[in-house]
Design a protein around this motif. Structure first.
Motif, PDB file in Angstrom:
ATOM      1  N   ALA A 185       0.807  -1.222   0.000  1.00 36.01           N
ATOM      2  CA  ALA A 185       0.000   0.000   0.000  1.00 36.01           C
ATOM      3  C   ALA A 185       0.840   1.272   0.000  1.00 36.01           C
ATOM      4  CB  ALA A 185      -0.951  -0.006   1.196  1.00 36.01           C
ATOM      5  N   CYS A 186       1.935   1.283   0.729  1.00 37.30           N
ATOM      6  CA  CYS A 186       2.772   2.489   0.840  1.00 37.30           C
ATOM      7  C   CYS A 186       4.066   2.381   0.043  1.00 37.30           C
ATOM      8  CB  CYS A 186       3.060   2.768   2.315  1.00 37.30           C
ATOM      9  SG  CYS A 186       1.582   3.176   3.255  1.00 37.30           S
ATOM     10  N   ARG A 187       4.076   1.470  -0.920  1.00 33.44           N
ATOM     11  CA  ARG A 187       5.219   1.304  -1.825  1.00 33.44           C
ATOM     12  C   ARG A 187       6.537   1.145  -1.053  1.00 33.44           C
ATOM     13  NH1 ARG A 187       1.594   4.841  -4.292  1.00 33.44           N
ATOM     14  NH2 ARG A 187       2.388   6.606  -3.113  1.00 33.44           N
ATOM     15  N   PRO A 188       6.681   0.073  -0.280  1.00 29.79           N
ATOM     16  CA  PRO A 188       7.881  -0.116   0.539  1.00 29.79           C
ATOM     17  C   PRO A 188       9.122  -0.373  -0.316  1.00 29.79           C
ATOM     18  CG  PRO A 188       6.588  -2.116   0.512  1.00 29.79           C
ATOM     19  CD  PRO A 188       5.766  -1.080  -0.182  1.00 29.79           C
ATOM     20  N   ARG A 189      10.265  -0.137   0.280  1.00 33.52           N
ATOM     21  CA  ARG A 189      11.544  -0.436  -0.389  1.00 33.52           C
ATOM     22  C   ARG A 189      11.983  -1.868  -0.119  1.00 33.52           C
ATOM     23  NH1 ARG A 189      14.293   4.372  -1.166  1.00 33.52           N
ATOM     24  NH2 ARG A 189      15.734   3.175  -2.475  1.00 33.52           N
ATOM     25  N   LEU A 190      11.551  -2.413   1.039  1.00 36.03           N
ATOM     26  CA  LEU A 190      11.911  -3.785   1.409  1.00 36.03           C
ATOM     27  C   LEU A 190      10.649  -4.523   1.850  1.00 36.03           C
ATOM     28  CD1 LEU A 190      14.029  -6.022   2.043  1.00 36.03           C
ATOM     29  CD2 LEU A 190      14.245  -5.020   4.322  1.00 36.03           C
ATOM     30  N   LEU A 191      10.423  -5.695   1.259  1.00 38.82           N
ATOM     31  CA  LEU A 191       9.268  -6.518   1.599  1.00 38.82           C
ATOM     32  C   LEU A 191       9.754  -7.801   2.264  1.00 38.82           C
ATOM     33  CD1 LEU A 191       6.186  -6.900   1.392  1.00 38.82           C
ATOM     34  CD2 LEU A 191       6.563  -8.023  -0.821  1.00 38.82           C
ATOM     35  N   LEU A 192       9.294  -8.040   3.501  1.00 42.68           N
ATOM     36  CA  LEU A 192       9.625  -9.265   4.228  1.00 42.68           C
ATOM     37  C   LEU A 192       8.432 -10.212   4.102  1.00 42.68           C
ATOM     38  CD1 LEU A 192      11.021  -7.617   7.498  1.00 42.68           C
ATOM     39  CD2 LEU A 192      12.283  -8.202   5.425  1.00 42.68           C
ATOM     40  N   ALA A 193       8.648 -11.374   3.506  1.00 35.65           N
ATOM     41  CA  ALA A 193       7.570 -12.344   3.287  1.00 35.65           C
ATOM     42  C   ALA A 193       7.867 -13.583   4.113  1.00 35.65           C
ATOM     43  CB  ALA A 193       7.461 -12.688   1.803  1.00 35.65           C
ATOM     44  N   ASP A 194       7.111 -13.767   5.221  1.00 38.94           N
ATOM     45  CA  ASP A 194       7.364 -14.869   6.151  1.00 38.94           C
ATOM     46  C   ASP A 194       6.426 -16.036   5.835  1.00 38.94           C
ATOM     47  OD1 ASP A 194       8.147 -16.473   8.210  1.00 38.94           O
ATOM     48  OD2 ASP A 194       7.490 -15.163   9.823  1.00 38.94           O
ATOM     49  N   GLU A 195       6.953 -17.054   5.171  1.00 37.02           N
ATOM     50  CA  GLU A 195       6.180 -18.251   4.791  1.00 37.02           C
ATOM     51  C   GLU A 195       4.851 -17.850   4.151  1.00 37.02           C
ATOM     52  OE1 GLU A 195       7.362 -21.194   4.924  1.00 37.02           O
ATOM     53  OE2 GLU A 195       8.686 -21.455   6.642  1.00 37.02           O
ATOM     54  N   PRO A 196       4.869 -17.066   3.057  1.00 44.30           N
ATOM     55  CA  PRO A 196       3.619 -16.526   2.520  1.00 44.30           C
ATOM     56  C   PRO A 196       2.744 -17.545   1.815  1.00 44.30           C
ATOM     57  CG  PRO A 196       5.434 -15.960   1.070  1.00 44.30           C
ATOM     58  CD  PRO A 196       6.046 -16.618   2.279  1.00 44.30           C
ATOM     59  N   THR A 197       3.250 -18.758   1.549  1.00 52.02           N
ATOM     60  CA  THR A 197       2.454 -19.735   0.793  1.00 52.02           C
ATOM     61  C   THR A 197       2.262 -21.060   1.514  1.00 52.02           C
ATOM     62  OG1 THR A 197       4.406 -20.639  -0.347  1.00 52.02           O
ATOM     63  CG2 THR A 197       3.312 -18.770  -1.389  1.00 52.02           C
ATOM     64  N   THR A 198       2.767 -21.194   2.741  1.00 53.96           N
ATOM     65  CA  THR A 198       2.773 -22.492   3.416  1.00 53.96           C
ATOM     66  C   THR A 198       1.373 -23.073   3.587  1.00 53.96           C
ATOM     67  OG1 THR A 198       4.814 -22.005   4.584  1.00 53.96           O
ATOM     68  CG2 THR A 198       3.405 -23.685   5.544  1.00 53.96           C
ATOM     69  N   ALA A 199       0.388 -22.249   3.931  1.00 55.56           N
ATOM     70  CA  ALA A 199      -0.951 -22.753   4.236  1.00 55.56           C
ATOM     71  C   ALA A 199      -1.850 -22.858   3.010  1.00 55.56           C
ATOM     72  CB  ALA A 199      -1.613 -21.842   5.277  1.00 55.56           C
ATOM     73  N   LEU A 200      -1.295 -22.634   1.810  1.00 55.36           N
ATOM     74  CA  LEU A 200      -2.115 -22.575   0.607  1.00 55.36           C
ATOM     75  C   LEU A 200      -2.028 -23.859  -0.206  1.00 55.36           C
ATOM     76  CD1 LEU A 200      -1.207 -18.956  -0.557  1.00 55.36           C
ATOM     77  CD2 LEU A 200      -3.125 -19.675   0.875  1.00 55.36           C
ATOM     78  N   ASP A 201      -3.089 -24.115  -0.990  1.00 60.95           N
ATOM     79  CA  ASP A 201      -3.083 -25.244  -1.911  1.00 60.95           C
ATOM     80  C   ASP A 201      -2.033 -25.039  -2.982  1.00 60.95           C
ATOM     81  OD1 ASP A 201      -5.224 -26.623  -0.742  1.00 60.95           O
ATOM     82  OD2 ASP A 201      -6.650 -25.283  -1.693  1.00 60.95           O
ATOM     83  N   VAL A 202      -1.691 -26.136  -3.649  1.00 59.04           N
ATOM     84  CA  VAL A 202      -0.569 -26.106  -4.584  1.00 59.04           C
ATOM     85  C   VAL A 202      -0.826 -25.144  -5.741  1.00 59.04           C
ATOM     86  CG1 VAL A 202      -1.444 -28.159  -5.803  1.00 59.04           C
ATOM     87  CG2 VAL A 202       0.955 -27.548  -5.979  1.00 59.04           C
TER      88      VAL A 202
END
Length: 557
Positions: A185-202
């Motif tokens: 939303a605020c156009r960050p310079r650094l994005l930290l993605a902590d296990e963003p897909t673990t709980a999702l279907d394949v």
């Protein structure tokens, strides 16, 4: 970790910015009791260039998430030393007020479980708009307009409508997309993605990965946005990251370009991680093996509320399982695969006799489930056992391991006295690799892998004929997953058990199953020998699942 060179040729940032790493972590040490001996993160150093995608991998407890949370200074009661420089400024030297100005605007984070991270009392649009108003100072109307644009940008259909939805009204994939929209939303310079897909279907996982790739490339060209991905999914790392750093027990043990590290890992721990892909351990089923469970044309309906006043009086019907036919023989594993909502778990509950509204025929050892009554039904329950996905939820936190594992014996084997029950509990715990000292301990004192072993022991203690395993390894790290799969394969061979293995992880099904049934919208669209179907699927949905699981790499087998 060596300095990471930027590879964003189209970066519009000034040259002096491009030459300086966006993030530098030097000799980071984090402990929760003030001592170095028990540090959760110990002397970790790495840097991330502008526009770069870096993965931080390792198993639970390795220090990945602690490292990420340290960057944002979100850890409570933590003793942190070393240096964390963002854009040349030391974050550890900043005040809490200064950090609040950076969080969400310059550095944003996508959390693993959006249902927990999102506020259930506010709509998705309100939560995204709040971030924009707080950091950009625009009007509520302008913030809402940008929220709709962001939702559309992340691939959510009808964003003008979905902006008013609450988290519980969205699917898992939609909630994760909303979290990504909020982070951007605020156009960050650094994005930290902590296990963003673990709980999702394949398939949803593959869509989210492609979305993150597209958004990062777009933002890298405009503002040099970099991504630090925290994960234990090595397929995701190979597909997404440019560089990778491996952590073990709080220490960064190895790092380098993804292709180089995957092709020639140097550290024993990295080698072990890369070798933790499920290995096929299937013994052929004897031709004379009897059929244990035979289900024909099984359908399950649920009553649903129709729109409007007094909707329950005009309730409709939702068909969760539609005319499913499956069969399990002694010593055989039937894999059931499909995405969330496909009907896998509902079918399993029907096979266990735990669904009320079931049509069709289900037989155990040649006799209809519905014909079992009284004491016979108790015997049936002991022969059909289940292991659930999350052992921490399925094991009572108030009971000792002895009581948890022995509870079934007290009900189904009343002729055994306390001493005999304890000996059987000790014996079955030994079978799954748990020492007898566990008897007087509680579930929270064990790791995830150990809790799953205890859950398996609880089912095995009754000497069942069939074990239904509902996503038993999806919450486990890769090496622990391999250990549990090896344990299950050994137990099946030793006791000639029939398994129904439910999973959306096709690599696990490929390692464990003799036959596979593929479910979509409550219907089995394809079934047969797992090797034949994985090698040459006939249904488009099966091909879609296999393509999403492989990510362009080799087959799950």
């Amino acid at each position: 970790m060596s300095e990471m060179a930027s590879n964003t040729a189209g970066n519009a940032l000034p040259s002096h910015d491009a030459d300086t790493p966006l993030l530098e972590v030097e000799h980071l040490r984090v402990s929760f009791d003030g001592t170095h001996e028990t540090a959760a993160v110990n002397d970790v150093s790495f840097s991330i260039a502008r526009g770069e995608r870096v993965a931080l991998v390792g198993e639970s407890g390795s220090g990945k998430s602690v490292t990420a949370l340290s960057i944002l200074r979100l850890l409570q009661d933590a003793h942190t030393s070393g240096a964390i420089r963002f854009n040349g400024e030391d974050l550890l030297a900043k005040s809490e007020r200064e950090m609040r100005g950076l969080r969400g605007s310059a550095i944003a984070m996508i959390f693993q479980e959006p249902m927990t991270a999102l506020n259930p009392l506010y709509s998705i649009g309100e939560q995204i708009a709040e971030t924009i108003v707080l950091h950009d100072g625009v009007s509520s109307a302008e913030a809402r307009k940008r929220a709709v644009e962001l939702l559309g940008r992340t691939g959510i259909a009808e964003p003008g409508t979905r902006v008013n939805s609450y988290p519980h009204q969205l699917s898992g994939g939609q909630r994760q997309r909303a979290m990504i929209a909020m982070a951007l939303a605020c156009r960050p310079r650094l994005l930290l993605a902590d296990e963003p897909t673990t709980a999702l279907d394949v398939t949803i996982r593959a869509q989210i990965v492609e979305l993150l790739l597209d958004l990062q490339r777009e933002e890298a060209e405009k503002r040099g946005m970099a991504v630090l991905l925290i994960t234990h999914d090595l397929n995701l790392v190979r597909h997404f990251a440019q560089r990778v750093a491996v952590m073990e027990k709080g220490v960064l043990v190895e790092s380098g370009p993804v292709d180089q590290l995957f092709a020639s890992p140097q550290h024993p721990y990295t080698q072990r991680l890369l070798q933790s892909r499920p290995q096929r351990a299937v013994v052929p089923v004897l031709p004379i093996a009897p059929v244990l469970l035979d289900a024909r044309d099984v359908s399950v309906d649920f009553r649903t509320k129709l729109p409007g006043f007094a909707g329950w009086l005009r309730a409709g019907r939702f068909r969760a399982v539609d005319a499913a036919t499956v069969r399990v023989r002694q010593g055989e594993t039937l894999g059931i695969v499909g995405e969330s909502g496909s009907g896998k778990s509902t079918l399993a509950m029907a096979l266990l006799g735990l669904q009320r509204t079931v049509q069709g025929a289900i037989e155990f050892q040649g006799r209809a489930l519905a014909s079992y009554r009284g004491r016979e039904q108790t015997v049936l329950r002991s022969n059909l056992q289940v292991v659930f996905q999350d052992p921490f939820s399925s094991l009572s936190p108030r009971h000792t391991i002895e009581r948890i594992v022995g509870e079934g014996l007290a009900l189904h084997r009343p002729q055994l006295d306390a001493a005999a029950r304890r000996e059987k509990v000790i014996a079955v715990l030994r079978e799954v690799g748990i020492d007898r000292t566990a008897l007087y301990r509680y579930p929270h004192e064990f790791s995830g892998g150990q809790r799953q072993r205890i859950a398996i022991a609880r089912s095995l203690v009754l000497e069942p004929r069939i074990l239904i395993l509902d996503e038993p390894t999806s919450a486990l790290d890769v090496s622990i997953q391999q250990q549990v799969l090896k344990l299950l394969a050994g137990l099946q061979q030793k006791y000639n058990l029939g398994f129904i293995f439910i999973s959306h992880d096709l690599a696990v099904i490929g390692a464990m199953a003799h036959r596979v049934a593929v479910m979509k919208n409550g219907t089995i669209v394809e079934s047969g020998d797992v090797e034949k179907i994985f090698a040459s699927p006939s249904h488009p949905y099966t091909r879609k699942l296999l393509d999403a699981a492989s990510g362009g790499e080799k087959s799950p087998l």
